[in-house]
Design an enzyme around this catalytic site. Structure first.
Site, PDB file in Angstrom:
ATOM      1  N   ASN A  47     -10.379   1.306  -1.493  1.00 24.81           N
ATOM      2  CA  ASN A  47     -10.917   1.987  -0.309  1.00 24.81           C
ATOM      3  C   ASN A  47     -12.406   1.744  -0.158  1.00 24.81           C
ATOM      4  OD1 ASN A  47      -8.574   3.110   0.755  1.00 24.81           O
ATOM      5  ND2 ASN A  47      -8.721   4.956  -0.488  1.00 24.81           N
ATOM      6  N   ASP A  57      -4.615   2.085   3.362  1.00 25.45           N
ATOM      7  CA  ASP A  57      -3.391   2.641   3.953  1.00 25.45           C
ATOM      8  C   ASP A  57      -2.282   1.592   4.016  1.00 25.45           C
ATOM      9  OD1 ASP A  57      -4.643   5.048   4.257  1.00 25.45           O
ATOM     10  OD2 ASP A  57      -4.994   4.859   6.411  1.00 25.45           O
ATOM     11  N   ASP A  77      -3.102   8.260  -3.775  1.00 26.44           N
ATOM     12  CA  ASP A  77      -2.334   7.146  -4.347  1.00 26.44           C
ATOM     13  C   ASP A  77      -1.335   7.651  -5.380  1.00 26.44           C
ATOM     14  OD1 ASP A  77      -4.315   7.984  -6.091  1.00 26.44           O
ATOM     15  OD2 ASP A  77      -4.654   6.006  -6.945  1.00 26.44           O
ATOM     16  N   HIS A 126     -10.598   2.191   4.269  1.00 24.39           N
ATOM     17  CA  HIS A 126      -9.389   3.013   4.187  1.00 24.39           C
ATOM     18  C   HIS A 126      -8.219   2.399   4.945  1.00 24.39           C
ATOM     19  CE1 HIS A 126     -11.023   6.538   2.082  1.00 24.39           C
ATOM     20  NE2 HIS A 126     -12.156   6.230   2.685  1.00 24.39           N
ATOM     21  N   ASP A 159       0.667   6.775 -10.482  1.00 25.09           N
ATOM     22  CA  ASP A 159      -0.687   6.754  -9.925  1.00 25.09           C
ATOM     23  C   ASP A 159      -1.202   5.319  -9.958  1.00 25.09           C
ATOM     24  OD1 ASP A 159      -3.136   8.751  -9.257  1.00 25.09           O
ATOM     25  OD2 ASP A 159      -3.875   7.001 -10.351  1.00 25.09           O
ATOM     26  N   ARG A 215      10.996  -1.011 -13.619  1.00 24.11           N
ATOM     27  CA  ARG A 215      11.303  -1.654 -12.335  1.00 24.11           C
ATOM     28  C   ARG A 215      10.249  -1.306 -11.288  1.00 24.11           C
ATOM     29  NH1 ARG A 215      16.874   0.000 -12.980  1.00 24.11           N
ATOM     30  NH2 ARG A 215      16.608   1.455 -11.267  1.00 24.11           N
TER      31      ARG A 215
END
Length: 415
Positions: A171, A180, A206, A176, A163, A227
């Site tokens: 946003n 994106d 997300d 937005h 997350d 990683r």
């Protein structure tokens, strides 16, 4: 008449010698695709198929013909220019004196356009439209297969729930469209650091999930998580000249070598561990354990209770005086919200503000506090006139970033 129909039909018709591979006949439609010059003598039937399809012909089609039956199915063929065409075809064979197929007659139809449409629909049904990554449906399918292999081989499967931290602020601040683009960049970065056997999917918003099988244990999963976070965090994302640093919280759940077979349970556990990572300060990796699950369950319960308290106007404000040390008079007061919890008693903000933020209740809470502070300030002004103290109110950072704070304050003040 029959020859005229075969020659003029848009279907593909051909005859081949299965012993020599020689093409004996192609109708006009087939010649257009495979032999525009009309020269069939120098074309071997094998040249019309890729290596993989030749193998399939030997393993799947030829045995059916050898039994004297007709084979129907779809094969990918090679046009004269090397491009591919998908052909739905029916193949029948004449059996020679030795019992082996001698000549094959093929009736086919180009279904490339139809298959392309179906493939596109299938892709859209199983992939995220923004990033092109698998969606939840396809992720669960892959996870079910991984868990089945895990149970068979007694090897662990790891689920990493990722997350992005404070993505809502991106946003709210940049729009937005920028959000994106950021998600697309992050998807690409993650894909470059994962192994070919790993599956990365976007669940929405997300939230991303990575399924890792063929690992030794927790340390392998932690290494992969490292990683992923490095790919996200080490370099800022630059969009339209704006550089943005971003971090991620990762939760890991393990299948314990086949003991766990339910994909949804594993996903929930990884989600629980991810929330624990956020509680610990974000930009962290946590591994699921039972204590984490219990704490998360309590936080979910408290977020529902907090929503009810806000809806029922059950929170209250306490005021701390700010005293002028020279005059000894109260120069101002600062408002602090308190939650009279039915089971846990009077709770301070440190005990529920994080829960409010996670549940998206922080701005509702802000406006509730501002409203009550305005009411009190008005009452004190009516009682004391110009000697009434100014009231100081704290708001969370997300309320400032949302861009609507001044409008909401104006509404509270007017009311």
């Amino acid at each position: 008449q029959l020859a005229g129909v075969i020659e003029t039909t848009s279907d593909l018709v051909g005859i081949a010698d299965l012993r020599t591979g020689e093409l004996i006949y192609l109708n006009a439609a087939a010649q257009e695709l495979f032999a525009p010059s009309g020269d069939l003598e120098h074309i071997h039937i094998a040249e019309l198929y890729s290596v993989a399809e030749r193998t399939r012909y030997v393993d799947e089609v030829y045995p059916v013909l050898r039994r004297g039956d007709t084979w129907t199915g779809e094969l990918t063929m090679l046009r004269h220019d090397g491009t591919t065409v998908r052909v739905l075809q029916t193949v029948a064979a004449e059996i020679g004196a030795d019992g082996e197929p001698e000549r094959a007659s093929v009736l086919g139809r180009d279904v490339s356009d139809e298959r392309a449409v179906l493939d596109e629909l299938a892709f859209k049904a199983t992939h995220d439209h923004l990033t092109g990554l698998p969606n939840r449906s396809l992720l669960v399918d892959h996870l079910e297969l991984a868990l089945a292999r895990s149970a068979r081989d007694r090897t662990p499967v790891a689920v990493l729930f990722i997350d992005l931290d404070r993505f809502k602020a991106v946003n709210d601040t940049h729009g937005h469209g920028v959000g994106d683009l950021q998600l697309q960049e992050i998807s690409a970065r993650m894909s470059t650091v994962l192994r070919p056997s790993d599956t990365v999917a976007r669940l929405g918003g997300d939230e991303f999930v990575v399924v890792c099988d063929d690992i030794e244990g927790e340390m392998d999963a932690i290494t992969i998580a490292g990683r992923i976070r490095a790919a996200i965090e080490d370099e800022p994302i630059v969009i339209d000249g704006t550089s943005m640093d971003i971090s991620a919280s990762v939760g890991i759940a393990m299948s314990n070598g086949g003991a766990l077979r339910d994909p949804e349970t594993l996903l929930k556990r990884a989600d629980t561990a991810m929330y624990r990572a956020k509680e610990g300060g974000r930009a962290r990796t946590e591994i699921f354990d039972e204590a984490v699950r219990d704490r998360t369950r309590r936080r979910v319960e408290m977020s529902a209770q907090l929503q009810t308290a806000i809806d029922n106007d059950a929170l209250e404000l306490h005021y701390q005086p700010m005293v002028d040390l020279v005059s000894g008079k109260v120069a101002a007061v600062e408002a602090f919200v308190r939650w009279p919890h039915p089971d846990q008693g009077l709770l301070t903000p440190t005990e529920f503000l994080d829960i409010a933020a996670e549940a998206g209740l922080d701005q509702q809470l802000d406006m509730l506090v501002v409203h009550h502070a305005c009411v009190e300030a008005k009452r004190w002004h009516n009682q004391m006139g110009d000697t009434s103290p100014p009231v100081h109110v704290n708001v969370v950072g997300d309320s400032l970033l949302a861009g609507t704070l001044s409008q909401r304050l104006d509404q509270c003040l007017r009311a």
